[in-house]
Design a protein around this motif. Structure first.
Motif, PDB file in Angstrom:
ATOM      1  N   GLU A  84       4.050  -8.804  -4.608  1.00 21.05           N
ATOM      2  CA  GLU A  84       2.895  -7.977  -4.253  1.00 21.05           C
ATOM      3  C   GLU A  84       3.217  -6.490  -4.383  1.00 21.05           C
TER       4      GLU A  84
ATOM      5  N   ASP B 204       0.827  -1.202   0.000  1.00 21.75           N
ATOM      6  CA  ASP B 204       0.000   0.000   0.000  1.00 21.75           C
ATOM      7  C   ASP B 204       0.862   1.253   0.000  1.00 21.75           C
TER       8      ASP B 204
ATOM      9  N   ALA C 285       2.289   1.717  -3.454  1.00 20.01           N
ATOM     10  CA  ALA C 285       1.265   2.238  -4.363  1.00 20.01           C
ATOM     11  C   ALA C 285       1.075   3.733  -4.173  1.00 20.01           C
TER      12      ALA C 285
ATOM     13  N   ARG D 115       1.671  -1.644 -10.171  1.00 24.19           N
ATOM     14  CA  ARG D 115       0.917  -1.770 -11.412  1.00 24.19           C
ATOM     15  C   ARG D 115      -0.501  -1.205 -11.245  1.00 24.19           C
ATOM     16  N   GLU D 116      -1.149  -1.577 -10.166  1.00 22.06           N
ATOM     17  CA  GLU D 116      -2.522  -1.128  -9.927  1.00 22.06           C
ATOM     18  C   GLU D 116      -2.574   0.376  -9.719  1.00 22.06           C
TER      19      GLU D 116
ATOM     20  N   ASP E 102      -2.287   1.975 -13.146  1.00 18.85           N
ATOM     21  CA  ASP E 102      -3.490   1.748 -13.952  1.00 18.85           C
ATOM     22  C   ASP E 102      -4.697   2.521 -13.434  1.00 18.85           C
ATOM     23  N   ALA E 103      -4.709   2.823 -12.124  1.00 21.93           N
ATOM     24  CA  ALA E 103      -5.886   3.430 -11.519  1.00 21.93           C
ATOM     25  C   ALA E 103      -6.253   4.764 -12.144  1.00 21.93           C
TER      26      ALA E 103
ATOM     27  N   ARG F  66       1.986   6.634  -7.078  1.00 24.28           N
ATOM     28  CA  ARG F  66       1.048   7.646  -7.578  1.00 24.28           C
ATOM     29  C   ARG F  66       1.689   9.034  -7.543  1.00 24.28           C
TER      30      ARG F  66
ATOM     31  N   ARG G 134       2.833  -5.731  -8.007  1.00 19.30           N
ATOM     32  CA  ARG G 134       1.414  -5.732  -8.358  1.00 19.30           C
ATOM     33  C   ARG G 134       0.737  -4.452  -7.872  1.00 19.30           C
ATOM     34  N   ALA G 135       1.123  -3.988  -6.694  1.00 16.50           N
ATOM     35  CA  ALA G 135       0.544  -2.750  -6.159  1.00 16.50           C
ATOM     36  C   ALA G 135       0.958  -1.551  -6.995  1.00 16.50           C
TER      37      ALA G 135
ATOM     38  N   GLY H 234       2.642  -7.647 -13.623  1.00 12.83           N
ATOM     39  CA  GLY H 234       2.299  -6.443 -14.366  1.00 12.83           C
ATOM     40  C   GLY H 234       3.432  -5.547 -14.785  1.00 12.83           C
TER      41      GLY H 234
END
Length: 280
Positions: free
Chosen positions: A132, A94, A97, A138-139, A142-143, A101, A135-136, A178
């Motif tokens: 993980e 988290d 991520a 990547r998300e 993409d968000a 951003r 993956r975070a 990802g």
């Protein structure tokens, strides 16, 4: 600058589709502009080079400091910039991520996330956690549909885990999580590079230049898509600086100054960027 962030990102992805390109690593706006003037197609930041310019050691920067630096670097050039974002400045997915951003908001065309942590006794994140974290990232990218490119780095060869099979296992997992591009700094032999390229195909692979006899054509023949230099350009610049300084101090002479880049040419490159004071 005249090129939009969206266009820089589109151009950056295009560079990864075929061929092999060199991704030099400036650590300030002047370096970025000089490299653009030479005809390079993209740039990458260097956490080591920037840290040294701040009088710090590598990994000695705070996240906010690096974000401000990336913002300035992206604004200085029309070229796409790939951010050396270290380990994402967080351990948990988290946190990674959230920081990704922030990194994307600086205008970078891509960013890399390492699986290295700050524990000297166990310098790599556990396998599952490292996946993980990618993956975070990547998300997070993409968000907001930013279109930034995600590079996943396996630092095993730089931290004492010179295990090619494990490196490939990690890179394949990062790809599946990802990552758009895979990077294992420290691999250098033809056999190592070929094995990594084959394992993650068709995803592009980045290779770090380790020795001065490296040739882009040889790496391209192995299927490498991009070639970066990490802190090597910064080290080259500091090399000239230190040779000149030591000569002055120890010999009282200044012959090393003859190797400096011509000031007239620097003035020519930087002249278009001069900000004139507005008339009152």
């Amino acid at each position: 600058m005249t090129v939009s962030v969206a266009q820089k990102r589109a151009d950056f992805f295009k560079l990864h589709e075929s061929g092999c390109f060199v991704l030099p690593n400036p650590w300030d706006a002047g370096g970025a502009r000089l490299l653009q003037s030479l005809g390079f197609k993209a740039l990458a930041s260097t956490s080591a080079g920037f840290a040294w310019s701040m009088g710090r050691s590598d990994y000695g920067l705070k996240c906010d400091e690096l974000l401000a630096h990336l913002t300035a670097l992206c604004a200085a050039s029309d070229l796409p910039v790939n951010a050396d974002f270290e380990s994402g400045f967080a351990d948990d997915p988290d946190g990674v991520a959230a920081n990704v951003r922030k990194c994307v908001a600086t205008g970078v065309a891509g960013l890399s996330i390492e699986n290295r942590n700050s524990d000297a006794a166990k310098p790599l994140y556990d396998f599952a956690l490292s996946v993980e974290r990618i993956r975070a990232a990547r998300e997070a990218i993409d968000a907001d549909k930013s279109g930034a490119l995600l590079v996943a780095r396996c630092e095993g060869f730089l931290t004492g885990e010179a295990d090619l099979d494990m490196t490939i296992k990690r890179l394949v997992a990062f790809s599946e999580a990802g990552a758009d591009c895979l990077y294992a700094p420290g691999i250098h032999s033809k056999e190592q590079i070929s094995a990594v390229v084959k394992a993650v195909a068709p995803k592009p692979v980045n290779v770090l230049v380790l020795t001065p006899d490296t040739m882009v054509a040889d790496l391209a023949a192995l299927g490498v898509r991009r070639v970066s230099l990490g802190g090597h350009l910064a080290r080259a610049a500091w090399g000239g600086f230190m040779r000149a300084a030591k000569e002055m101090l120890e010999q009282g002479t200044f012959t090393e100054l003859a190797n400096g880049y011509p000031g007239k040419e620097l003035q020519t490159v930087f002249a278009p960027y001069v900000v004139r004071p507005s008339a009152s």
